[in-house]
Design a protein around this motif. Sequence first.
Motif, PDB file in Angstrom:
ATOM      1  N   ALA A   1     -33.007 -12.974 -24.663  1.00 54.82           N
ATOM      2  CA  ALA A   1     -33.687 -14.599 -24.842  1.00 54.82           C
ATOM      3  C   ALA A   1     -33.780 -14.943 -26.389  1.00 54.82           C
ATOM      4  O   ALA A   1     -33.762 -16.105 -26.722  1.00 54.82           O
ATOM      5  N   HIS A   2     -33.862 -14.087 -27.313  1.00 55.89           N
ATOM      6  CA  HIS A   2     -34.188 -14.244 -28.584  1.00 55.89           C
ATOM      7  C   HIS A   2     -33.140 -14.232 -29.720  1.00 55.89           C
ATOM      8  O   HIS A   2     -33.272 -14.505 -30.648  1.00 55.89           O
ATOM      9  N   GLU A   3     -31.900 -14.036 -28.966  1.00 60.22           N
ATOM     10  CA  GLU A   3     -30.836 -14.002 -29.959  1.00 60.22           C
ATOM     11  C   GLU A   3     -30.155 -15.342 -30.303  1.00 60.22           C
ATOM     12  O   GLU A   3     -29.849 -15.445 -31.455  1.00 60.22           O
ATOM     13  N   ARG A   4     -30.169 -16.145 -29.633  1.00 59.33           N
ATOM     14  CA  ARG A   4     -29.690 -17.618 -29.745  1.00 59.33           C
ATOM     15  C   ARG A   4     -30.894 -18.670 -29.212  1.00 59.33           C
ATOM     16  O   ARG A   4     -31.512 -18.247 -27.992  1.00 59.33           O
ATOM     17  N   PRO A   5     -31.218 -19.716 -29.941  1.00 60.03           N
ATOM     18  CA  PRO A   5     -32.249 -20.871 -29.210  1.00 60.03           C
ATOM     19  C   PRO A   5     -31.543 -21.336 -27.961  1.00 60.03           C
ATOM     20  O   PRO A   5     -30.263 -21.429 -27.687  1.00 60.03           O
ATOM     21  N   ILE A   6     -32.353 -21.493 -27.116  1.00 62.13           N
ATOM     22  CA  ILE A   6     -31.965 -22.093 -25.620  1.00 62.13           C
ATOM     23  C   ILE A   6     -32.333 -23.750 -25.924  1.00 62.13           C
ATOM     24  O   ILE A   6     -33.377 -24.216 -25.886  1.00 62.13           O
ATOM     25  N   THR A   7     -31.329 -24.167 -25.858  1.00 63.94           N
ATOM     26  CA  THR A   7     -31.261 -25.851 -26.246  1.00 63.94           C
ATOM     27  C   THR A   7     -31.097 -26.592 -24.814  1.00 63.94           C
ATOM     28  O   THR A   7     -31.114 -27.974 -24.968  1.00 63.94           O
ATOM     29  N   CYS A   8     -30.637 -26.143 -23.784  1.00 61.64           N
ATOM     30  CA  CYS A   8     -30.474 -26.934 -22.830  1.00 61.64           C
ATOM     31  C   CYS A   8     -30.627 -25.879 -21.380  1.00 61.64           C
ATOM     32  O   CYS A   8     -30.378 -24.697 -21.686  1.00 61.64           O
ATOM     33  N   LEU A   9     -30.597 -26.402 -20.244  1.00 61.82           N
ATOM     34  CA  LEU A   9     -30.783 -25.688 -19.070  1.00 61.82           C
ATOM     35  C   LEU A   9     -30.032 -26.542 -17.752  1.00 61.82           C
ATOM     36  O   LEU A   9     -29.993 -27.561 -17.895  1.00 61.82           O
TER      37      LEU A   9
ATOM     38  N   PHE B   1     -32.314 -31.365 -17.034  1.00 57.96           N
ATOM     39  CA  PHE B   1     -31.423 -30.393 -16.912  1.00 57.96           C
ATOM     40  C   PHE B   1     -30.105 -30.813 -16.915  1.00 57.96           C
ATOM     41  O   PHE B   1     -29.958 -32.298 -16.629  1.00 57.96           O
ATOM     42  N   ARG B   2     -29.183 -30.290 -17.521  1.00 61.10           N
ATOM     43  CA  ARG B   2     -27.720 -30.772 -17.665  1.00 61.10           C
ATOM     44  C   ARG B   2     -26.578 -29.881 -17.134  1.00 61.10           C
ATOM     45  O   ARG B   2     -26.834 -28.487 -16.897  1.00 61.10           O
ATOM     46  N   ASP B   3     -25.809 -30.549 -16.100  1.00 68.04           N
ATOM     47  CA  ASP B   3     -24.688 -29.884 -15.415  1.00 68.04           C
ATOM     48  C   ASP B   3     -23.657 -29.049 -16.362  1.00 68.04           C
ATOM     49  O   ASP B   3     -22.988 -28.098 -15.764  1.00 68.04           O
TER      50      ASP B   3
ATOM     51  N   ARG C   1     -27.673 -16.612 -19.514  1.00 66.71           N
ATOM     52  CA  ARG C   1     -26.412 -17.268 -20.387  1.00 66.71           C
ATOM     53  C   ARG C   1     -25.455 -16.584 -19.898  1.00 66.71           C
ATOM     54  O   ARG C   1     -25.210 -15.347 -20.046  1.00 66.71           O
ATOM     55  N   GLY C   2     -24.683 -17.064 -19.091  1.00 64.77           N
ATOM     56  CA  GLY C   2     -23.341 -16.383 -18.529  1.00 64.77           C
ATOM     57  C   GLY C   2     -24.046 -15.225 -17.277  1.00 64.77           C
ATOM     58  O   GLY C   2     -24.831 -15.609 -16.670  1.00 64.77           O
TER      59      GLY C   2
ATOM     60  N   PHE D   1     -42.262 -22.847 -13.644  1.00 65.16           N
ATOM     61  CA  PHE D   1     -41.767 -23.419 -14.806  1.00 65.16           C
ATOM     62  C   PHE D   1     -42.600 -23.502 -16.213  1.00 65.16           C
ATOM     63  O   PHE D   1     -42.290 -23.485 -17.013  1.00 65.16           O
ATOM     64  N   GLU D   2     -43.922 -23.786 -15.784  1.00 70.14           N
ATOM     65  CA  GLU D   2     -44.661 -24.040 -16.979  1.00 70.14           C
ATOM     66  C   GLU D   2     -45.103 -22.448 -17.624  1.00 70.14           C
ATOM     67  O   GLU D   2     -45.198 -22.335 -18.787  1.00 70.14           O
ATOM     68  N   THR D   3     -45.058 -21.466 -16.682  1.00 71.74           N
ATOM     69  CA  THR D   3     -45.004 -20.041 -17.164  1.00 71.74           C
ATOM     70  C   THR D   3     -43.953 -19.759 -17.981  1.00 71.74           C
ATOM     71  O   THR D   3     -44.149 -18.994 -19.002  1.00 71.74           O
ATOM     72  N   LEU D   4     -42.712 -20.111 -17.438  1.00 74.45           N
ATOM     73  CA  LEU D   4     -41.502 -20.013 -18.361  1.00 74.45           C
ATOM     74  C   LEU D   4     -41.374 -20.343 -19.595  1.00 74.45           C
ATOM     75  O   LEU D   4     -41.362 -19.758 -20.661  1.00 74.45           O
ATOM     76  N   ARG D   5     -42.102 -21.683 -19.700  1.00 68.12           N
ATOM     77  CA  ARG D   5     -42.321 -22.337 -21.087  1.00 68.12           C
ATOM     78  C   ARG D   5     -43.287 -21.635 -21.858  1.00 68.12           C
ATOM     79  O   ARG D   5     -43.124 -21.720 -22.962  1.00 68.12           O
ATOM     80  N   GLU D   6     -44.168 -21.115 -21.416  1.00 71.04           N
ATOM     81  CA  GLU D   6     -45.190 -20.570 -22.241  1.00 71.04           C
ATOM     82  C   GLU D   6     -44.656 -19.073 -22.754  1.00 71.04           C
ATOM     83  O   GLU D   6     -44.973 -18.630 -23.788  1.00 71.04           O
ATOM     84  N   ASP D   7     -43.902 -18.432 -22.059  1.00 72.34           N
ATOM     85  CA  ASP D   7     -43.268 -17.179 -22.393  1.00 72.34           C
ATOM     86  C   ASP D   7     -41.989 -17.312 -23.030  1.00 72.34           C
ATOM     87  O   ASP D   7     -41.819 -16.282 -23.868  1.00 72.34           O
ATOM     88  N   LEU D   8     -41.261 -18.515 -23.058  1.00 67.53           N
ATOM     89  CA  LEU D   8     -40.112 -18.484 -23.904  1.00 67.53           C
ATOM     90  C   LEU D   8     -40.122 -19.905 -24.393  1.00 67.53           C
ATOM     91  O   LEU D   8     -40.093 -20.749 -23.573  1.00 67.53           O
ATOM     92  N   PRO D   9     -39.601 -19.876 -25.842  1.00 68.13           N
ATOM     93  CA  PRO D   9     -39.511 -21.259 -26.317  1.00 68.13           C
ATOM     94  C   PRO D   9     -38.241 -22.034 -25.723  1.00 68.13           C
ATOM     95  O   PRO D   9     -37.045 -21.194 -25.935  1.00 68.13           O
ATOM     96  N   LEU D  10     -38.242 -23.151 -25.597  1.00 68.33           N
ATOM     97  CA  LEU D  10     -37.195 -24.045 -24.990  1.00 68.33           C
ATOM     98  C   LEU D  10     -37.268 -25.051 -25.923  1.00 68.33           C
ATOM     99  O   LEU D  10     -38.033 -25.969 -26.094  1.00 68.33           O
TER     100      LEU D  10
END
Length: 139
Positions: free
Chosen positions: A30-38, A59-61, A102-103, A127-136
């Motif tokens: 999760a820290h190797e590349r930034p998460i720019t979309c979901l 979200f983007r398809d 990712r894949g 989802f709020e917990t996800l956002r607290e744990d992981l920068p999006l």
Amino acid sequence: MKTRFWVWLLLGLLATGCGEKPVTRVYEAAHERPITCLRLAVFPASESLEKALKGLYPFRDDCPVLLEVRHKENICCNSTQNVEQKTLSNFPRHFLRLELRRGMTPLYSYYIDLDHPADAGDAQKAFETLREDLPLANP
């Protein structure tokens, strides 16, 4: 009198054995590349969960990072290990799980047992917990 105390103590401990505390994990990838979309996938389909999540994030398809939301209702556990807990308490019969990948590479996971079917509020908390744990990154 002592017996009654021990019975109430045991019942109290059994009733609090399964709380609504999520189990989360952030993977190293999760820290190797930034998460720019979901991209969002909800199984089984739930209009209320999907609507709640889409209200929190655009979200983007076409995104390579998938947020997979799984929920299950009326789980029947046949294990004899939890007989007392299932009988004497509000044993969870539902769950909500979020997996971010990712894949095929896992980035994040969130799991919580519930004593009610997963609803929009549960999805928002997850989802709020996800956002607290992981920068999006904001898309």
